[in-house]
Scaffold this motif. Structure first.
Motif, PDB file in Angstrom:
ATOM      1  N   LYS A 156      11.616  -6.612   0.545  1.00 37.62           N
ATOM      2  CA  LYS A 156      10.397  -7.226   0.011  1.00 37.62           C
ATOM      3  C   LYS A 156       9.964  -6.574  -1.307  1.00 37.62           C
ATOM      4  O   LYS A 156       9.736  -7.267  -2.309  1.00 37.62           O
ATOM      5  CB  LYS A 156       9.270  -7.139   1.035  1.00 37.62           C
ATOM      6  N   GLN A 157       9.855  -5.265  -1.315  1.00 40.87           N
ATOM      7  CA  GLN A 157       9.414  -4.581  -2.527  1.00 40.87           C
ATOM      8  C   GLN A 157      10.439  -4.699  -3.643  1.00 40.87           C
ATOM      9  O   GLN A 157      10.081  -4.734  -4.828  1.00 40.87           O
ATOM     10  CB  GLN A 157       9.122  -3.106  -2.216  1.00 40.87           C
TER      11      GLN A 157
ATOM     12  N   SER B  79       0.560 -10.855   0.475  1.00 40.94           N
ATOM     13  CA  SER B  79       0.368  -9.433   0.188  1.00 40.94           C
ATOM     14  C   SER B  79       0.004  -9.189  -1.276  1.00 40.94           C
ATOM     15  O   SER B  79      -0.739  -8.256  -1.591  1.00 40.94           O
ATOM     16  CB  SER B  79       1.621  -8.634   0.549  1.00 40.94           C
TER      17      SER B  79
ATOM     18  N   LEU C  67       9.398 -14.454   4.535  1.00 36.93           N
ATOM     19  CA  LEU C  67       9.358 -13.389   3.541  1.00 36.93           C
ATOM     20  C   LEU C  67       8.620 -13.854   2.286  1.00 36.93           C
ATOM     21  O   LEU C  67       7.795 -13.114   1.728  1.00 36.93           O
ATOM     22  CB  LEU C  67      10.777 -12.951   3.194  1.00 36.93           C
TER      23      LEU C  67
ATOM     24  N   LYS D 176       8.499  -6.048   8.932  1.00 40.73           N
ATOM     25  CA  LYS D 176       8.529  -5.699   7.518  1.00 40.73           C
ATOM     26  C   LYS D 176       9.967  -5.750   7.025  1.00 40.73           C
ATOM     27  O   LYS D 176      10.840  -5.078   7.557  1.00 40.73           O
ATOM     28  CB  LYS D 176       7.952  -4.295   7.311  1.00 40.73           C
ATOM     29  N   ARG D 177      10.215  -6.579   5.998  1.00 38.81           N
ATOM     30  CA  ARG D 177      11.580  -6.725   5.491  1.00 38.81           C
ATOM     31  C   ARG D 177      11.865  -5.703   4.408  1.00 38.81           C
ATOM     32  O   ARG D 177      11.062  -5.474   3.491  1.00 38.81           O
ATOM     33  CB  ARG D 177      11.809  -8.139   4.946  1.00 38.81           C
ATOM     34  N   SER D 178      13.040  -5.100   4.490  1.00 41.61           N
ATOM     35  CA  SER D 178      13.401  -3.992   3.603  1.00 41.61           C
ATOM     36  C   SER D 178      13.433  -4.393   2.135  1.00 41.61           C
ATOM     37  O   SER D 178      13.170  -3.564   1.259  1.00 41.61           O
ATOM     38  CB  SER D 178      14.766  -3.426   4.008  1.00 41.61           C
TER      39      SER D 178
ATOM     40  N   SER E 103       4.988 -13.933   3.035  1.00 33.90           N
ATOM     41  CA  SER E 103       4.467 -12.568   3.092  1.00 33.90           C
ATOM     42  C   SER E 103       4.223 -12.018   1.695  1.00 33.90           C
ATOM     43  O   SER E 103       3.207 -11.342   1.451  1.00 33.90           O
ATOM     44  CB  SER E 103       5.462 -11.677   3.842  1.00 33.90           C
TER      45      SER E 103
ATOM     46  N   GLN F 244      11.131   0.210  12.201  1.00 38.03           N
ATOM     47  CA  GLN F 244       9.912   0.394  11.413  1.00 38.03           C
ATOM     48  C   GLN F 244       8.741  -0.335  12.044  1.00 38.03           C
ATOM     49  O   GLN F 244       7.597   0.097  11.940  1.00 38.03           O
ATOM     50  CB  GLN F 244      10.124  -0.098   9.981  1.00 38.03           C
ATOM     51  N   THR F 245       9.020  -1.446  12.702  1.00 34.72           N
ATOM     52  CA  THR F 245       7.953  -2.245  13.315  1.00 34.72           C
ATOM     53  C   THR F 245       7.699  -1.836  14.756  1.00 34.72           C
ATOM     54  O   THR F 245       6.548  -1.654  15.175  1.00 34.72           O
ATOM     55  CB  THR F 245       8.319  -3.744  13.267  1.00 34.72           C
TER      56      THR F 245
ATOM     57  N   GLU G  34      14.679  -2.205   9.985  1.00 36.71           N
ATOM     58  CA  GLU G  34      13.521  -3.099   9.991  1.00 36.71           C
ATOM     59  C   GLU G  34      12.903  -3.189  11.380  1.00 36.71           C
ATOM     60  O   GLU G  34      11.671  -3.226  11.524  1.00 36.71           O
ATOM     61  CB  GLU G  34      13.942  -4.485   9.504  1.00 36.71           C
TER      62      GLU G  34
END
Length: 397
Positions: free
Chosen positions: A7-8, A40, A33, A3-5, A36, A144-145, A141
Motif C-alpha cells: 500500500k505505501q 486513508s 486496496l 493491511k497490504r504490504s 483503502s 500483522q493483522t 500481512e
C-alpha cells in the motif's frame, strides 16, 4: 481488514508521471486496496473511480478524442480504473491521459489478467508505467493483522483453504469451502474465457485438475497432452494463459552440468492452495492426506515469491535434482549468490546434497513449521537488497 504490504509503496509512486498498473488474480483484493488508499489518504472528493466490469464505465473510456476524456475526468486529481483489461485499446487511452496530465494527476489501473492488459499497454506505455503485483495474502500481512500466535494456531487452514482475503474472512470451514468452489466455478479464469483465448473450456478445467495432482513433481507437457487428448503445443499455450491469470507459476530446474544434473522439466505450483484443493475437491485435514509434503512445499515456495516481490528482492528461483535423485526444493539466485532451501513440514536433520555442494557454493537453510516465521516476518528497515527496476518475482524460463 488486512493491511497490504504494498500500500505505501503504491502511494510513494504517486505523481511521478507514470500510470500505476496493479495486477493480480480476481478476488485477490485489488479493489479493496484501492478503496483503502482513497480513504486513508482522504481523497474521496478528488477521486474518480471507474469499474470496467460495468459496460457504462467501459464506454466512458472508449473515447478516441482527448477532449472527451478531459470532460469525463474534469477536475479530479486521482483516476482509478478497475479491471482495465476490459477496455478496448486501454493502452492508447492511458497514453493520451498520461501524456496530457503528466505529474498533475495520478492514474491507477487494476487488472486481473496480464494476458490482455500488459500486452495492450506494453508499447503505448513504454517508460510511462509502473507495474505492481498483488497476490493472495502473505504470511507477513496475516500476522500483522491477526498476530503470530493466531497464525500458528490456524496454520493448517492456510494449507487447506489458502489465503484469499474473502476466504479468510469466512467464519466456518463450510463457508470457506463454499466460497472457494464458487470462485473456481465462476471467476477463476473468467478473463481467459471472455477474451476467447481458448476453444475448449472443459479441457482447461481438466488440465488444472491434472496439474493440481502434480504439485511438487516435474511436469511433462507431452504426457499431459496424451492424457487430455490434446497436442503439446496446446498444453503449453494453456499453461501460459493460466500463468498470466495468476493461477499457477512454473519453477524451472537449475543446472550447469548437463551430464550430471538430470531434470530439464519444470515443476508447477499454485499461487493459492485453496484454489488447488477446490479443483480436486479435497479439504481433508493434514493427518488424513497423502499430499501433505507437497502442500507445504507449494505453500513455502509461493510465500517466498510474495516475500521477495513485496521486499524488492529481485531473484530467479529454481529447484535442483541430479541422476541419483538428490534434490533441493528451492534455489533463489540474487546478488551473485545461491540461496538454497530444503522444505520439510516437520523438523528434521537435513544436509545439503554433497553432489551439489561440491560444485556450487550456497547458503543452505531448512524451512519447517517450527521456524517458518523466521523466513517471512521482515522489518522493512532491515532489508539488505536495494530496490531494482526489474519485476521482483521474475522466474527464469
Amino acid at each position: 481488514m488486512f493491511k497490504r504490504s504494498i500500500k505505501q509503496k503504491i502511494i510513494s509512486y504517486f505523481f511521478k508521471g507514470e500510470v500505476i498498473l496493479l495486477i493480480g488474480a480476481r478476488q485477490v483484493g485489488k479493489t479493496s486496496l484501492i478503496e483503502s488508499i482513497i480513504h486513508s489518504q482522504k481523497i474521496q472528493d478528488e477521486s474518480l473511480l471507474l469499474n470496467c466490469d460495468y459496460i457504462e464505465d467501459r464506454e466512458l473510456l472508449n473515447q478516441e478524442k482527448i477532449e472527451s476524456l478531459k470532460t469525463i475526468i474534469g477536475n479530479k486529481k486521482y483516476i482509478f480504473i478497475d479491471e482495465g483489461q476490459k477496455v478496448k485499446n486501454i493502452g492508447n487511452t492511458l497514453k493520451m491521459l498520461v501524456d496530457l496530465y503528466k505529474t498533475t494527476k495520478q492514474i491507477v489501473v487494476t487488472g486481473s489478467s496480464s494476458v490482455h492488459i500488459l500486452h495492450q499497454t506494453s508499447e503505448p506505455l513504454t517508460g510511462r508505467k509502473n507495474v505492481i503485483h498483488l497476490y493472495p495474502l502473505s504470511i507477513q500481512e496475516i500476522t500483522q493483522t491477526n498476530g503470530k500466535l493466531e497464525y500458528m494456531r490456524k496454520f493448517e487452514e492456510f494449507l487447506l483453504f489458502g489465503s484469499y482475503p474473502k476466504i479468510l474472512n469466512q467464519n466456518s470451514q463450510n463457508d470457506k469451502i463454499r466460497q472457494l468452489k464458487e470462485l473456481v466455478s465462476s471467476n477463476l479464469y473468467r478473463d481467459i474465457l471472455e477474451f476467447q483465448l481458448i476453444r475448449n473450456p472443459s479441457v482447461l478445467t481438466k488440465l488444472l485438475k491434472a496439474l493440481s495432482l502434480q504439485i511438487g513433481s516435474e511436469v511433462s507437457f507431452h504426457e499431459l497432452g496424451n492424457t487430455l487428448g490434446i497436442n503439446t503445443r496446446t498444453v503449453e499455450k494453456y499453461v501460459d494463459l493460466l500463468e498470466k491469470s495468476y493461477i499457477i507459476f512454473r519453477l524451472p530446474p537449475y543446472f550447469t552440468n548437463k551430464r550430471k544434473e538430470l531434470s530439464k522439466m519444470n515443476k508447477i505450483y499454485f499461487y493459492d492452495l485453496g484454489i488447488r484443493n477446490a479443483l480436486i475437491n479435497n479439504f481433508n485435514i493434514l493427518g488424513n492426506r497423502t499430499d501433505t509434503g507437497a502442500l507445504f512445499e507449494n505453500y513455502i515456495i509461493s510465500e517466498r515469491l510474495k516475500h521477495r516481490a513485496y521486499n524488492d528482492i529481485y531473484a530467479d528461483q529454481y529447484f535442483w535434482r541430479d541422476y541419483n535423485q538428490n534434490e533441493i526444493d528451492l534455489i533463489e539466485e540474487y546478488n551473485g549468490m545461491l540461496h538454497t532451501f530444503e522444505i520439510k513440514l516437520k523438523k528434521k536433520n537435513v544436509k545439503i546434497p554433497h553432489s551439489f555442494s561440491e560444485v556450487y557454493t550456497s547458503e543452505y537453510k531448512v524451512i519447517n513449521k517450527e521456524n517458518i516465521l523466521d523466513f517471512f516476518i521482515t522489518d522493512e528497515s532491515t532489508i539488505k537488497n536495494p530496490p531494482l527496476n526489474e519485476c521482483p518475482h521474475s522466474l527464469h524460463q
